[in-house]
Design an enzyme around this catalytic site. Structure first.
Site, PDB file in Angstrom:
ATOM      1  N   ARG A 113      -2.704   1.915  16.396  1.00  0.00           N
ATOM      2  CA  ARG A 113      -2.012   2.167  17.675  1.00  0.00           C
ATOM      3  C   ARG A 113      -0.532   1.808  17.545  1.00  0.00           C
ATOM      4  O   ARG A 113      -0.152   0.799  16.947  1.00  0.00           O
ATOM      5  CB  ARG A 113      -2.668   1.318  18.772  1.00  0.00           C
ATOM      6  CG  ARG A 113      -1.984   1.402  20.132  1.00  0.00           C
ATOM      7  CD  ARG A 113      -0.981   0.277  20.342  1.00  0.00           C
ATOM      8  NE  ARG A 113      -0.449   0.268  21.706  1.00  0.00           N
ATOM      9  CZ  ARG A 113       0.515  -0.541  22.111  1.00  0.00           C
ATOM     10  NH1 ARG A 113       1.028  -1.431  21.282  1.00  0.00           N
ATOM     11  NH2 ARG A 113       0.961  -0.482  23.341  1.00  0.00           N
ATOM     12  N   THR A 146      10.386  -4.010  26.779  1.00  0.00           N
ATOM     13  CA  THR A 146       9.151  -4.747  26.516  1.00  0.00           C
ATOM     14  C   THR A 146       8.198  -4.473  27.667  1.00  0.00           C
ATOM     15  O   THR A 146       8.632  -4.199  28.786  1.00  0.00           O
ATOM     16  CB  THR A 146       9.425  -6.266  26.377  1.00  0.00           C
ATOM     17  OG1 THR A 146       8.173  -6.948  26.330  1.00  0.00           O
ATOM     18  CG2 THR A 146      10.248  -6.820  27.524  1.00  0.00           C
ATOM     19  N   THR A 184       6.733  -8.803  23.288  1.00  0.00           N
ATOM     20  CA  THR A 184       7.489  -8.291  22.159  1.00  0.00           C
ATOM     21  C   THR A 184       8.701  -9.184  22.087  1.00  0.00           C
ATOM     22  O   THR A 184       8.989  -9.896  23.048  1.00  0.00           O
ATOM     23  CB  THR A 184       7.914  -6.832  22.469  1.00  0.00           C
ATOM     24  OG1 THR A 184       6.788  -5.980  22.346  1.00  0.00           O
ATOM     25  CG2 THR A 184       9.000  -6.318  21.581  1.00  0.00           C
TER      26      THR A 184
HETATM   27  N1  ASP Z   1       5.787  -2.960  24.268  1.00  0.00           N
HETATM   28  C1  ASP Z   1       4.890  -3.641  23.374  1.00  0.00           C
HETATM   29  C2  ASP Z   1       3.800  -2.716  22.937  1.00  0.00           C
HETATM   30  O1  ASP Z   1       3.281  -1.998  23.766  1.00  0.00           O
HETATM   31  C3  ASP Z   1       4.292  -4.851  23.965  1.00  0.00           C
HETATM   32  C4  ASP Z   1       5.185  -5.594  24.894  1.00  0.00           C
HETATM   33  O2  ASP Z   1       6.392  -5.551  24.805  1.00  0.00           O
HETATM   34  O3  ASP Z   1       4.680  -6.279  25.792  1.00  0.00           O
HETATM   35  O4  ASP Z   1       3.433  -2.739  21.790  1.00  0.00           O
END
Ligand code: ASP
Length: 257
Positions: free
Chosen positions: A168, A190, A140
């Site tokens: 989702r 994240t 992210t």
């Molecule tokens: N947190 C984000 C999600 O689950 C992905 C990430 O930050 O790695 O959509």
């Protein structure tokens, strides 16, 4: 007067090779803060740069869903009590700006086609987002900043985790797990969104006592080390930091750096 500061990240799970895009984002945000601009303008400029970077999982580089579609999530919040969030929006290269458009509306969260319909009505750019087939699944982008007037802002944007079903939603646009801001601290998370959501990560970090480092360490300690998690934060008293239990490119800019 407060000392301006900005912290950006390019996602837990990314490696140092993705650092240049995060540095460019931090530099752009810092230029705005240094010229007397607002924390909100700084985080939006920084996140837009990372959304436009095809190696980062947001906007243009958003990871594909199981059906090959690209559905994007973004959220923006400010320490004066405003929030805007967009979830599972399509055909929107820079969802962070659509989320910011909701900051001053009487509704704060829009999802899916309804989000895109609202963006159309407001004139936000619409074009297909090619997305990324990268097998590196998560990550992210995010940014927190404080400006010379003491206003803090947080913005995050993501394509989610590779291969998740249409519709989702992870933690990134969720007020509480994925981002938090009050008049003392600004946080963005994240990592694996389902796990971060269950733990209500950012809010739990915000209500901890201690230094920012101790509070971020507490947040990471809530997870098994096999679960990728990262956090960035700043506090009103001048702390700024990024911390993850995996690789996470991040950058800080302040008068002291
Ligand atoms: N947190 C984000 C999600 O689950 C992905 C990430 O930050 O790695 O959509």
């Amino acid at each position: 007067m407060s000392k301006p500061m900005i912290v950006c990240h390019g996602g837990a799970g990314h490696t140092a090779k993705d650092q240049p895009g995060v540095d460019a984002a931090a530099d752009a945000g810092w230029a705005i803060l240094g010229a007397g601009g607002s924390a909100l303008d700084a985080v939006l400029a920084a996140v837009e740069i990372m959304e436009n970077d095809p190696v980062l999982n947001a906007g243009t580089g958003g990871r594909k869903r199981a059906d090959g579609s690209v559905q994007l999530d973004a959220a923006v919040a400010t320490s004066d009590g405003r929030l805007g969030a967009i979830m599972a929006i399509e055909d929107t290269p820079n969802p962070v700006h659509v989320a910011a458009g909701l900051l001053d509306e009487s509704i704060h969260i829009l999802v899916g086609q309804g989000a895109r319909d609202w963006a159309d009505a407001q004139g936000y750019p619409k074009s297909p987002v090619e997305g990324s087939d990268s097998p590196s699944g998560n990550d992210t982008v995010g940014c927190v900043a404080i400006d010379g007037n003491g206003l803090m802002a947080v913005a995050s944007s993501t394509g989610g985790c590779t291969g998740r079903p249409r519709g989702r939603v992870g933690d990134t646009p969720l007020w509480g797990p994925g981002l938090w801001i009050d008049d003392e601290i600004a946080l963005a998370a994240t990592g694996i969104g389902e796990e971060i959501t269950i733990k209500m990560l950012c809010h739990r970090v915000a209500v901890q006592a201690g230094s920012l480092q101790q509070r971020l360490e507490y947040g990471l300690s809530l997870f098994d080390s096999s679960i990728e998690v990262g956090l960035i934060g700043i506090t009103a008293n001048g702390e700024g930091l990024g911390l993850a239990n995996t690789g996470m490119p991040w950058a800080i800019r302040s008068a002291n750096q």
